[in-house]
Design a protein around this motif. Sequence first.
Motif, PDB file in Angstrom:
ATOM      1  N   GLY A   1      12.106   6.667   2.676  1.00 46.01           N
ATOM      2  CA  GLY A   1      12.203   5.392   2.498  1.00 46.01           C
ATOM      3  C   GLY A   1      11.668   4.527   1.568  1.00 46.01           C
ATOM      4  O   GLY A   1      11.087   5.771   0.004  1.00 46.01           O
ATOM      5  N   LEU A   2      10.311   4.260   1.482  1.00 47.55           N
ATOM      6  CA  LEU A   2       9.136   3.935   0.780  1.00 47.55           C
ATOM      7  C   LEU A   2       7.951   4.702   0.992  1.00 47.55           C
ATOM      8  O   LEU A   2       7.944   4.178   1.564  1.00 47.55           O
ATOM      9  N   THR A   3       7.828   5.492  -0.235  1.00 48.16           N
ATOM     10  CA  THR A   3       7.255   6.731  -0.188  1.00 48.16           C
ATOM     11  C   THR A   3       6.149   6.401  -1.149  1.00 48.16           C
ATOM     12  O   THR A   3       6.167   6.232  -2.300  1.00 48.16           O
ATOM     13  N   PRO A   4       4.747   6.010  -0.542  1.00 50.85           N
ATOM     14  CA  PRO A   4       3.759   4.892  -1.811  1.00 50.85           C
ATOM     15  C   PRO A   4       3.665   6.049  -2.759  1.00 50.85           C
ATOM     16  O   PRO A   4       3.253   5.974  -3.896  1.00 50.85           O
ATOM     17  N   GLN A   5       3.031   7.567  -2.442  1.00 50.28           N
ATOM     18  CA  GLN A   5       2.400   8.097  -3.302  1.00 50.28           C
ATOM     19  C   GLN A   5       3.796   8.643  -4.955  1.00 50.28           C
ATOM     20  O   GLN A   5       3.802   9.303  -5.724  1.00 50.28           O
ATOM     21  N   SER A   6       4.940   7.702  -4.601  1.00 43.29           N
ATOM     22  CA  SER A   6       6.123   8.142  -5.635  1.00 43.29           C
ATOM     23  C   SER A   6       6.438   6.573  -6.369  1.00 43.29           C
ATOM     24  O   SER A   6       7.502   6.230  -7.105  1.00 43.29           O
ATOM     25  N   PHE A   7       5.727   5.847  -5.789  1.00 38.65           N
ATOM     26  CA  PHE A   7       5.916   4.817  -6.637  1.00 38.65           C
ATOM     27  C   PHE A   7       6.080   4.493  -7.867  1.00 38.65           C
ATOM     28  O   PHE A   7       6.887   3.566  -8.459  1.00 38.65           O
ATOM     29  N   ASN A   8       4.919   5.357  -8.981  1.00 40.10           N
ATOM     30  CA  ASN A   8       6.326   5.404  -9.800  1.00 40.10           C
ATOM     31  C   ASN A   8       7.472   6.372 -10.445  1.00 40.10           C
ATOM     32  O   ASN A   8       8.012   5.029 -10.812  1.00 40.10           O
ATOM     33  N   TYR A   9       7.694   6.774  -9.591  1.00 41.32           N
ATOM     34  CA  TYR A   9       9.148   7.384 -10.319  1.00 41.32           C
ATOM     35  C   TYR A   9      10.158   6.556  -8.804  1.00 41.32           C
ATOM     36  O   TYR A   9      10.839   5.935  -9.580  1.00 41.32           O
ATOM     37  N   LEU A  10       9.647   5.139  -8.197  1.00 38.14           N
ATOM     38  CA  LEU A  10      10.785   4.526  -7.661  1.00 38.14           C
ATOM     39  C   LEU A  10      10.444   3.364  -8.136  1.00 38.14           C
ATOM     40  O   LEU A  10      11.373   2.280  -7.799  1.00 38.14           O
TER      41      LEU A  10
END
Length: 263
Positions: A138-147
């Motif tokens: 779901g929302l994966t904070p380690q990927s916030f740039n990508y998301l």
Amino acid sequence: MEYVTISTLNNWKQKKNKFAAVTAYDFSFARLFSNQGIPVMLIGDSLGMTIQGHSSTLPVKIKDIEYHTRAVRKGAPHSFLLSDLPFMSYCETKQALKNTAKIIQSGANMIKIEGGKWLKKIIKELCDRSILVCGHIGLTPQSFNYLSGYKVQGKEKKDENRLIDEAFLLEEAGIKMLVVECIPSILAQKITNNLSIPVIGIGAGKNTDGQILVMQDLLGITEGKTPKFVKNFLTGSSSIQEAIKKYINEVKEGVYPNPKYSF
Ligand code: KIV
């Protein structure tokens, strides 16, 4: 006091007994949470923001998670502890195994890793070595740039299907628990009903097996705008202990998160 194990959590799923989990980072709060009856605690890489004051989880290091896991274990000797493997600490199998060893030796029962398909091989290697692995989709904070930020995931049909496929794939690879973050309630319900492992939600509605909140959020000490799903349980409580009890009861009774706190 009985130890909370993965079997305990599986039994609760079978019996549809909902459970409350919380992030914990230190001895004093871990002891308080445990004494109030919180069975599961996460030493989350959210500590990068809540403890270290960074603007994201990305700067967190393995040694930080080790340090906080050791402190929490001292305060909560019987609780089920899961600890995050931080950003870029589990990209390769060898690296994931080495870092997992450090976290488990610090006192965690399970490690948590963020992502989908690309984790398949790493999960299998960890499970082959008797490591309990929790997925996080779901929302994966380690990927916030990508998301492109901290946004609700799985709203479009194709994203919903991708998340369902990822949940199945991760379960097949060997995860024993799954965290679903910031997804529509209906999607979280589908995932929860179709997996045989416990599913813990955060911003994912009330139909998951468990709920988790960042401790600073549930105690209302996060400054500024908080996400829609966050409820301050200290409001109307006369102590932190009472707030935690209220959180546990509302989760057990399916009162929290009601639609006001869901997507
Ligand atoms: O790091 C963390 O606190 C988490 C929760 C938001 C689930 O991963």
